[in-house]
Write a protein that holds these residues in place. Sequence first.
Motif, PDB file in Angstrom:
ATOM      1  N   ASP A 261      66.429  21.091  47.797  1.00 22.82           N
ATOM      2  CA  ASP A 261      66.578  21.814  49.263  1.00 22.82           C
ATOM      3  C   ASP A 261      67.943  21.785  49.513  1.00 22.82           C
ATOM      4  O   ASP A 261      69.026  21.429  49.101  1.00 22.82           O
ATOM      5  CB  ASP A 261      66.022  20.181  50.265  1.00 22.82           C
ATOM      6  CG  ASP A 261      66.001  20.722  51.536  1.00 22.82           C
ATOM      7  OD1 ASP A 261      64.874  20.854  51.952  1.00 22.82           O
ATOM      8  OD2 ASP A 261      67.009  20.769  52.305  1.00 22.82           O
ATOM      9  N   SER A 271      64.383  16.377  62.954  1.00 23.72           N
ATOM     10  CA  SER A 271      64.607  16.510  64.555  1.00 23.72           C
ATOM     11  C   SER A 271      63.808  16.159  65.391  1.00 23.72           C
ATOM     12  O   SER A 271      63.886  15.973  66.583  1.00 23.72           O
ATOM     13  CB  SER A 271      65.154  17.803  64.976  1.00 23.72           C
ATOM     14  OG  SER A 271      64.293  18.880  64.702  1.00 23.72           O
ATOM     15  N   ARG A 276      54.054  11.167  67.217  1.00 20.11           N
ATOM     16  CA  ARG A 276      52.823  10.105  67.323  1.00 20.11           C
ATOM     17  C   ARG A 276      51.659  10.723  67.017  1.00 20.11           C
ATOM     18  O   ARG A 276      50.479   9.845  67.105  1.00 20.11           O
ATOM     19  CB  ARG A 276      52.827  10.123  69.225  1.00 20.11           C
ATOM     20  CG  ARG A 276      53.953   9.030  69.502  1.00 20.11           C
ATOM     21  CD  ARG A 276      53.600   8.727  70.891  1.00 20.11           C
ATOM     22  NE  ARG A 276      52.146   8.147  71.243  1.00 20.11           N
ATOM     23  CZ  ARG A 276      51.698   7.761  72.274  1.00 20.11           C
ATOM     24  NH1 ARG A 276      52.014   8.208  73.288  1.00 20.11           N
ATOM     25  NH2 ARG A 276      50.656   7.262  72.253  1.00 20.11           N
ATOM     26  N   ALA A 311      68.074  27.748  47.144  1.00 25.71           N
ATOM     27  CA  ALA A 311      67.357  28.785  46.259  1.00 25.71           C
ATOM     28  C   ALA A 311      67.932  30.090  46.866  1.00 25.71           C
ATOM     29  O   ALA A 311      67.502  30.605  47.896  1.00 25.71           O
ATOM     30  CB  ALA A 311      65.993  28.369  46.218  1.00 25.71           C
ATOM     31  N   ALA A 339      58.082  25.703  49.864  1.00 27.18           N
ATOM     32  CA  ALA A 339      57.955  24.783  51.009  1.00 27.18           C
ATOM     33  C   ALA A 339      59.159  25.070  52.014  1.00 27.18           C
ATOM     34  O   ALA A 339      59.673  23.959  52.338  1.00 27.18           O
ATOM     35  CB  ALA A 339      57.497  23.579  50.792  1.00 27.18           C
ATOM     36  N   THR A 340      59.638  26.210  52.229  1.00 27.19           N
ATOM     37  CA  THR A 340      61.000  26.458  52.875  1.00 27.19           C
ATOM     38  C   THR A 340      60.813  26.256  54.236  1.00 27.19           C
ATOM     39  O   THR A 340      62.045  26.446  54.979  1.00 27.19           O
ATOM     40  CB  THR A 340      61.630  27.674  52.389  1.00 27.19           C
ATOM     41  OG1 THR A 340      60.634  28.600  52.423  1.00 27.19           O
ATOM     42  CG2 THR A 340      61.961  27.432  50.914  1.00 27.19           C
TER      43      THR A 340
HETATM   44  C1  LIG Z   1      61.683  18.775  67.212  1.00 23.12           C
HETATM   45  C2  LIG Z   1      60.280  18.887  66.559  1.00 23.12           C
HETATM   46  C3  LIG Z   1      59.306  18.057  67.001  1.00 23.12           C
HETATM   47  C4  LIG Z   1      58.150  18.113  66.155  1.00 23.12           C
HETATM   48  N1  LIG Z   1      57.225  17.362  66.449  1.00 23.12           N
HETATM   49  C5  LIG Z   1      55.865  17.181  65.792  1.00 23.12           C
HETATM   50  C6  LIG Z   1      54.938  16.282  65.966  1.00 23.12           C
HETATM   51  O1  LIG Z   1      54.861  15.330  66.834  1.00 23.12           O
HETATM   52  N2  LIG Z   1      53.768  16.290  65.204  1.00 23.12           N
HETATM   53  C7  LIG Z   1      53.641  17.525  64.156  1.00 23.12           C
HETATM   54  O2  LIG Z   1      52.707  17.331  63.666  1.00 23.12           O
HETATM   55  N3  LIG Z   1      54.368  18.290  63.983  1.00 23.12           N
HETATM   56  C8  LIG Z   1      55.825  18.190  64.620  1.00 23.12           C
HETATM   57  N4  LIG Z   1      56.738  19.266  64.434  1.00 23.12           N
HETATM   58  C9  LIG Z   1      56.485  20.195  63.419  1.00 23.12           C
HETATM   59  C10 LIG Z   1      56.721  19.800  62.153  1.00 23.12           C
HETATM   60  O3  LIG Z   1      57.929  19.108  61.813  1.00 23.12           O
HETATM   61  C11 LIG Z   1      56.548  21.027  61.027  1.00 23.12           C
HETATM   62  O4  LIG Z   1      55.513  21.512  61.099  1.00 23.12           O
HETATM   63  C12 LIG Z   1      56.910  20.594  59.647  1.00 23.12           C
HETATM   64  O5  LIG Z   1      58.105  19.605  59.386  1.00 23.12           O
HETATM   65  C13 LIG Z   1      56.655  21.623  58.789  1.00 23.12           C
HETATM   66  O6  LIG Z   1      57.060  21.142  57.368  1.00 23.12           O
HETATM   67  P1  LIG Z   1      57.551  21.959  56.152  1.00 23.12           P
HETATM   68  O7  LIG Z   1      57.853  21.087  54.685  1.00 23.12           O
HETATM   69  O8  LIG Z   1      56.608  23.201  56.020  1.00 23.12           O
HETATM   70  O9  LIG Z   1      58.968  22.721  56.600  1.00 23.12           O
HETATM   71  P2  LIG Z   1      60.321  22.212  57.121  1.00 23.12           P
HETATM   72  O10 LIG Z   1      60.057  20.945  57.818  1.00 23.12           O
HETATM   73  O11 LIG Z   1      60.929  23.418  57.761  1.00 23.12           O
HETATM   74  O12 LIG Z   1      61.039  21.911  55.733  1.00 23.12           O
HETATM   75  C14 LIG Z   1      61.405  22.966  55.059  1.00 23.12           C
HETATM   76  C15 LIG Z   1      62.770  22.617  54.214  1.00 23.12           C
HETATM   77  O13 LIG Z   1      63.131  23.840  53.296  1.00 23.12           O
HETATM   78  C16 LIG Z   1      64.671  23.682  53.167  1.00 23.12           C
HETATM   79  N5  LIG Z   1      65.026  25.106  52.934  1.00 23.12           N
HETATM   80  C17 LIG Z   1      64.558  26.415  53.418  1.00 23.12           C
HETATM   81  N6  LIG Z   1      64.996  27.319  52.927  1.00 23.12           N
HETATM   82  C18 LIG Z   1      65.463  26.763  51.760  1.00 23.12           C
HETATM   83  C19 LIG Z   1      66.013  27.593  50.467  1.00 23.12           C
HETATM   84  N7  LIG Z   1      66.149  28.745  50.427  1.00 23.12           N
HETATM   85  N8  LIG Z   1      66.507  26.612  49.592  1.00 23.12           N
HETATM   86  C20 LIG Z   1      66.571  25.171  49.650  1.00 23.12           C
HETATM   87  N9  LIG Z   1      65.814  24.825  50.647  1.00 23.12           N
HETATM   88  C21 LIG Z   1      65.711  25.442  51.594  1.00 23.12           C
HETATM   89  C22 LIG Z   1      64.901  23.567  54.514  1.00 23.12           C
HETATM   90  O14 LIG Z   1      66.441  23.224  54.829  1.00 23.12           O
HETATM   91  C23 LIG Z   1      63.883  22.269  55.265  1.00 23.12           C
HETATM   92  O15 LIG Z   1      64.616  21.212  54.721  1.00 23.12           O
HETATM   93  C24 LIG Z   1      57.868  19.116  65.061  1.00 23.12           C
HETATM   94  C25 LIG Z   1      58.976  19.853  64.815  1.00 23.12           C
HETATM   95  C26 LIG Z   1      60.316  19.823  65.403  1.00 23.12           C
HETATM   96  C27 LIG Z   1      61.357  20.799  65.082  1.00 23.12           C
END
Ligand SMILES: Cc1cc2nc3c(=O)[nH]c(=O)nc-3n(C[C@H](O)[C@H](O)[C@H](O)COP(=O)(O)OP(=O)(O)OC[C@H]3O[C@@H](n4cnc5c(N)ncnc54)[C@H](O)[C@@H]3O)c2cc1C
Length: 560
Positions: A261, A271, A276, A311, A339-340
Motif C-alpha cells: 500500500d 476517514s 454503522r 505500485a 484493490a487500489t
Molecule cells: C468519509 C467516508 C465515509 C464512508 N462511510 C462508509 C460507511 O459508513 N459504510 C460503508 O459501507 N462505506 C463507507 N464508505 C465507503 C468505503 O470506505 C469504501 O467503499 C471502501 O473503503 C472501499 O474499499 P477498497 O479497499 O476498495 O478501497 P480503498 O478504501 O480506497 O483502499 C484502497 C487502498 O489502495 C491504496 N492504493 C491506491 N493506489 C495504490 C498504488 N498504486 N499502490 C499502492 N497502494 C495504492 C490506497 O492508498 C488505499 O489505501 C465511506 C467512505 C468515506 C471516504
Amino acid sequence: MTVPVLLAVDEDERLLGAIERELSDRYARGYRIVCVGSAARAMEELRALADAGEEVALVLAAQSFADTSGSDLLGRVRELHAHAQRGLLIEWGSWGDGQTAGAIYQAMARRHIEYYVIRPSQSPDELFHQSVSTFLLEWAHARRVSPHTVHIVSESWTGRSHELKEVLGRCAVPHSFELADSPIGRTLVAESGDGEPLPLVVFPNGTVLANPTNLELASAAGATIDPDKRAYDVVIVGGGPAGLSAAVYGASEGLQTLVVDNGGIGGQATSSSLIRNYLGFPRGVSGRRLAERAYEQAWVFGAKFAFMHDAVALRREGGRVYVALSDGGEVEARAVILATGATYRRLDVPELEQLVGAGVFYGGPASEAPTTVDEDVYVVGGANSAGQAALHLAEYARKVTLLLRGDSIEKGMSHYLVRQVEITPNIDVRLRTEVVGGGGDSEGWLEHLVLRSRDDGATEKVKAEELFLMIGAHPNTDWLPPELARGEGGFIRTGEELNGDGWPLERCPLALETSIPGVFAAGDVRHGSMNRVASAVGEGSIAIRLIHELFATEQLQARA
Ligand SMILES: Cc1cc2nc3c(=O)[nH]c(=O)nc-3n(C[C@H](O)[C@H](O)[C@H](O)COP(=O)(O)OP(=O)(O)OC[C@H]3O[C@@H](n4cnc5c(N)ncnc54)[C@H](O)[C@@H]3O)c2cc1C
C-alpha cells in the motif's frame, strides 16, 4: 490535578446504588464517580463541573431521561462537555418492549447517545464494564489522551506537518498536533532537546524524529515497509477493506500473501468516523478501528505487508505477474489482486488548496471533529460519506452546513442518513450551491468561504472555520498497463463485463478477473462496485476463492 468525572443519573435509589458500587469498584482510581437522582440535579452538576473546568468523560442516564422532546438531559450533555460519551441505561430484556426500543432508536438517530448499556445485574458485571470501557476508550481518543498517542509539533498546520499527520492517520496511529508556540508544543520541544528542526514527531516510547521521511515515520510507528522476500502466491495492491479482507482469507487459507500500500492500512475507510452499516458492529465502528482489527487479523494469519510503497507498473510474463514498486524493487506472484480503491477529486480553488490541513480537509472528519467545538463548519458532497461527516461534526460544532451542487439530498444519500440529517437541529442543508473561493486568517487557518448559487450565480462570503470535501472519486488505475481493460471513468472491468475484450485465453475469465489473466480486481476500483465497506470486504474474499479455483485449474492443466 482534577480527574475526569463519570456521572450516573437515575431516579431509582436502589438501582443507582448498584451502579455507583459497580463504577466505584472498578474506576475510582482514575475517575471521580458522581451519582445523582434527578435530571435537574444532573444538569446542575454538569454546569458546575464545566464552570470549574472539570471534565466529564461519561454520562449514564436511566431510560426515563431520554424523552423525545429534544431538550432531554442526554441531548444537552455535549453543550457543556463536548467530548463526554453518553449511555442510556436499560433493563436486561427490555428491548423487547416497544417503548425501550423506541427510546433507543430515537436517542441514537438524534445522536443524543452513543449507545445503550444494560444495567449491572451482579458484581462484578463484566458485560457492563465492557460497555463502560468502550465509552472511556472513545472519550480518550476524542480527547487525544489515549495511550500511545504520537505528537507532531510544528510551526504551522499546513505543508509537511499536514503530510505527517496523514501518514500517521493512514498507519492507524493515534496522534495529536501541537503548534510549536503552544504550551504543550513548547514543553515537547524542550523535552526533545531544543534545536532539532521542526516538524518534530515525538513517540510514546521517547523516540523523537526531526522532519522524518514518510518511510522513517511509518517504520518508527511500527509499520512494516519492506517485503521480506520477492515471490508470493498472491500480491494484493491496496490495503483498504478489499485488500485487507483478501489478506485475511489468503493468509488463513495457506497462501503466501503480500499486501502493498502506498500509505498504511484502511484506505478510504480510515476517514470514516463511524461506520454503522457494517455487519456485526451494532454501535458502529470507526473506519480506523475496523482497519486496525483487520490488519491484526491478517497479520496473525501470516500475511506480510509493505507500506509506503506505490505500485507503479504491472506485467504478466511466463504465467507469473510482476508488480514494480516505487523504490525500484519488484515483487512477483502467481496471482495479483488490484484493490487500489478510489481517491477524492480536488475542488480546484487555488486559495483553498493552500489551506489543506489548515481548516480544509479532503475526506471525512474522523480525527478533526472533536476539535470543532463551537465552530461553523462546512461539508461539501451529496453521498453517504458527506451525510455521515455532517452528523459526526454536528456533535461538536456549533453549526454544520452541508453544501450540495444538486437539487436534492435524497439522490445520493441513504434514507436513514437523510432522516438523521433532517432532524439534527444544527445541520443546515444548502442545495444548488458551490464553493468558489475562500481565505485564511492571520495565522493561516481557514476563516471564510465564498459560495455561489447555481440558480442565479449570486455569491456570498460566509465565516467558516473548517471545510470537509467529499466530492466524488476517481479510481487509482493510471499506473496500470493499457491492455488492462477499463470502463467509464477508468474503473477496472472484470469477468463477464469484459465481453471477450482483450481477453487472451481460451477459458473464460473468472468473475473478478481482469483482462490480464491471473490479475483480479476487488472493491471500489472495480467498475460497477457498490462503494461500501461490506461489498469491498466481500469481493476481497471472493477474489481469494477464485484464485484457489485458478490455481487448481492451472495444476490440472500442468498435469495433463
Ligand atoms: C468519509 C467516508 C465515509 C464512508 N462511510 C462508509 C460507511 O459508513 N459504510 C460503508 O459501507 N462505506 C463507507 N464508505 C465507503 C468505503 O470506505 C469504501 O467503499 C471502501 O473503503 C472501499 O474499499 P477498497 O479497499 O476498495 O478501497 P480503498 O478504501 O480506497 O483502499 C484502497 C487502498 O489502495 C491504496 N492504493 C491506491 N493506489 C495504490 C498504488 N498504486 N499502490 C499502492 N497502494 C495504492 C490506497 O492508498 C488505499 O489505501 C465511506 C467512505 C468515506 C471516504
